[in-house]
Enzyme design. Structure first.
Site, PDB file in Angstrom:
ATOM      1  CB  SER A 114      -0.915   0.008   1.230  1.00  0.00           C
ATOM      2  OG  SER A 114      -0.139   0.098   2.420  1.00  0.00           O
ATOM      3  CE  LYS A 115      -2.712   6.040  -2.734  1.00  0.00           C
ATOM      4  NZ  LYS A 115      -3.714   7.136  -2.718  1.00  0.00           N
ATOM      5  NE  ARG A 116       0.462  -0.344   5.936  1.00  0.00           N
ATOM      6  CZ  ARG A 116       1.261  -1.257   6.491  1.00  0.00           C
ATOM      7  NH1 ARG A 116       2.395  -0.886   7.047  1.00  0.00           N
ATOM      8  NH2 ARG A 116       0.930  -2.539   6.484  1.00  0.00           N
ATOM      9  CG  HIS A 117       4.302  -0.951   2.417  1.00  0.00           C
ATOM     10  ND1 HIS A 117       2.994  -1.381   2.260  1.00  0.00           N
ATOM     11  CD2 HIS A 117       4.723  -1.451   3.598  1.00  0.00           C
ATOM     12  CE1 HIS A 117       2.656  -2.129   3.291  1.00  0.00           C
ATOM     13  NE2 HIS A 117       3.678  -2.186   4.117  1.00  0.00           N
ATOM     14  N   GLY A 118       5.535   3.266   0.411  1.00  0.00           N
ATOM     15  CA  GLY A 118       6.268   4.051  -0.586  1.00  0.00           C
ATOM     16  C   GLY A 118       5.518   4.080  -1.907  1.00  0.00           C
TER      17      GLY A 118
END
Length: 572
Positions: free
Chosen positions: A305-309
């Site tokens: 997801s976006k929290r991983h970059g």
């Protein structure tokens, strides 16, 4: 390939609905007798949906509600590779029935990203085809036509339940620890009851009648046999009260009427297969083959997801990744050709791809590996193409005033081994043009060089520069530089090696490490004379470097004190 339940039809073409108990005929109205006959049987008999061999047609059907995620891009790639490897068609269909979230901007971005990856579709938006339109929002009349067909045949019925009634059903099911399925209130309504609600103008949905007993089984091309019990489903809605079709109905009608032979999609769609299979059977359509690809996972094995970059294709494009590197890496997320080889062009992937080699387990997205792979593809580019890419990058970012020429060609050749992304080229060139001598001389690593009579070495180097000897050698190019270095070493009684090259590197480049020193100095000289470097690039010319050398306080440096402020000022 698993053995099929009936006859010799290949198992990937078969869906079996196996009733465990024959449903009592009293449950349904006369209008549903046709439906009963299709689904009813003795408890031991298998029912199958068979399809004949047909041309390979696959589809990628994104929703234009955001950017193209790398997971979606991999699904598109697997569809593309399967179609090309089988001589089939790759269809692009836009699933834009979510009117509130779908946007033209997102659709344009999807088309742009797929084209950038080289996944060109044979049918779809901008291309056309015999099975259009290719946007779901333009196919509503088709959905209504098939919904009415199901209503007439008894597979579907009108449900007049209000939202409050449906919520109450869910609450009761929860209290009884049962699945939150529809209780079937309107499944057995009389014609008079239905006509009464229609006369009152009561809103209604279309619900699909689901057999109450039995199971459904498919042979997934990736996962093998997958089965569901029908009693966990309940009668489901195919058309909302506002006349809009639901996802599973749209997808089934679209895939059937577009003659899709294989549905290759993410595993999160696996539960949808049960509803879709029932709709296929009810409409009399042959089933496609299904292949459900595992999710792409983050390093912590959670869903990426976006929290991983960065997670979208557009982000990676802006970061300087090459499309061929993205395609290569995405293909390896859950697939391999059985060898140790990891480097593939799109054409090679088409040649080697097999759906049977796609893994069931989730694939870890490793950004470090992707970056390395991009560097491999950059290095494999023809020299002219790489030079053009990097040159245009340097001009667009304001480091250089030109995008082509001898300086750009030589700079790319010198720096390319340190460039994994096109954007790395900015830092590589800026680093070459800079002269951080004060910081370098104050570092612990420079102490041995300082103590090896670096001040005396500097004086001799300044003399060679002031006499024009060094500049004359640089004008002669590589051969002139090599001849000068050899003679300079002899004059200082230093053999060609570290004792000669390390002090030269430090004094001329301001660094302890870097690309080939001779080529670097020659390039610095060319940069100073050709005027291609932009004033804002922070370039410290050879002339300015020697001014700094003349002003260094060597005694202070040896005593671990800072260089002269004036030297630092020149560097800045």
């Amino acid at each position: 390939m698993a053995t099929s339940l009936i006859g010799t039809t290949p198992s990937w073409m078969r869906i079996s609905i196996i009733p465990e108990v024959a449903p009592p005929s009293s449950i349904f109205r006369q209008s549903c007798l046709f439906f009963h006959k299709r689904f009813r049987s003795s408890s031991r008999r298998s029912f199958s949906i068979s399809a004949e061999d047909k041309a390979v047609r696959v589809r990628f059907a994104p929703s234009p509600t955001g950017n193209l995620h790398v997971g979606g891009a991999r699904t598109a790639l697997f569809n593309y590779l399967f179609a090309r490897s089988k001589g089939g068609k790759f269809v692009l269909r836009i699933e834009d029935t979510d009117l509130e979230r779908s946007t033209k901007e997102s659709e344009d971005a999807l088309l742009r990203d797929l084209s950038w990856l080289g996944l060109h579709w044979d049918e779809g938006p901008g291309v056309g085809g015999d099975y259009g339109p290719y946007r779901q929002s333009e196919r509503n009349s088709l959905y209504k036509q098939h919904a009415e067909k199901l209503l007439e045949s008894g597979y579907v019925y009108r449900c007049f339940c209000s939202n409050e009634e449906l919520e109450k059903m869910k609450e009761i099911a929860k209290l009884k620890q049962l699945p939150p399925v529809y209780t079937g209130k309107w499944a057995t309504a009389t014609d008079e009851e239905v006509q009464e609600e229609l006369a009152k103008g009561t809103p209604y949905t279309y619900r699909f009648r689901v057999p109450k007993d039995g199971s459904l089984k498919i042979n997934d091309l990736i996962r093998g046999e997958v089965s569901w019990n029908l009693d966990t489903l309940g009668d489901f809605v195919i058309m909302r009260s506002n006349g809009q079709p639901v996802y599973n109905f749209c997808v089934t009608v679209d895939d059937a009427t577009m003659a899709i032979s294989h549905v290759i999609r993410a595993e999160e769609h696996l539960p949808n297969t049960l509803r879709q299979a029932l709709i296929y059977k009810a409409l009399g359509f042959s089933m496609p083959s299904f292949a459900h690809v595992s999710l792409i996972l983050a390093p912590d094995r959670s869903k990426l997801s976006k929290r991983h970059g960065a997670t979208s294709v557009g982000q990676f494009r802006e970061m300087g990744y090459l499309p061929q590197a993205m395609v290569n890496y995405l293909a390896l997320l859950g697939w391999g050709d059985g060898t140790e080889n990891e480097f593939f062009t799109l054409e090679q992937l088409v040649e080697k791809f097999s759906i049977g080699r796609v893994n069931k387990g989730g694939a870890i997205f490793d950004s470090t590996k992707l970056r390395w792979m991009n560097g491999q593809h950059l290095g494999a580019l023809p020299s002219e193409e790489l030079t053009k890419l990097v040159g245009e990058r340097w001009k667009s970012t304001g480091i250089l005033t030109e995008s082509e020429g001898t300086f750009i060609l030589e700079a790319v050749q010198l720096l390319k081994d340190g460039i994994d992304l096109i954007t790395d080229a900015d830092k590589a060139l800026s680093n070459l043009l800079s002269y951080p001598l004060p910081d370098t001389l104050n570092s612990p690593e420079a102490k041995p060089v300082l103590e090896d009579k670096l001040s005396e070495f500097s004086a001799d180097l300044i003399a060679a520069y002031d006499s024009g000897e060094l500049l004359g050698a640089l004008e002669e190019g590589h051969a002139g530089w090599q001849k000068w270095v050899k003679n300079f070493g002899k004059s200082l009684k230093r053999k060609v090696g570290k004792s000669l090259f390390m002090p030269l590197r430090v004094l001329l480049t301001g660094k302890l490490h870097g690309p080939d020193m001779g080529a670097s100095v020659l390039l610095l000289h060319r940069a100073e004379t050709c005027g291609v470097v932009a004033p804002e690039a922070g370039f410290v010319t050879l002339n300015e470097r020697f001014k700094m050398l003349r002003q260094l306080d060597w005694e202070a440096l040896i005593k671990d004190q800072s260089p002269l402020e004036s030297a630092a000022a020149i560097s800045n």
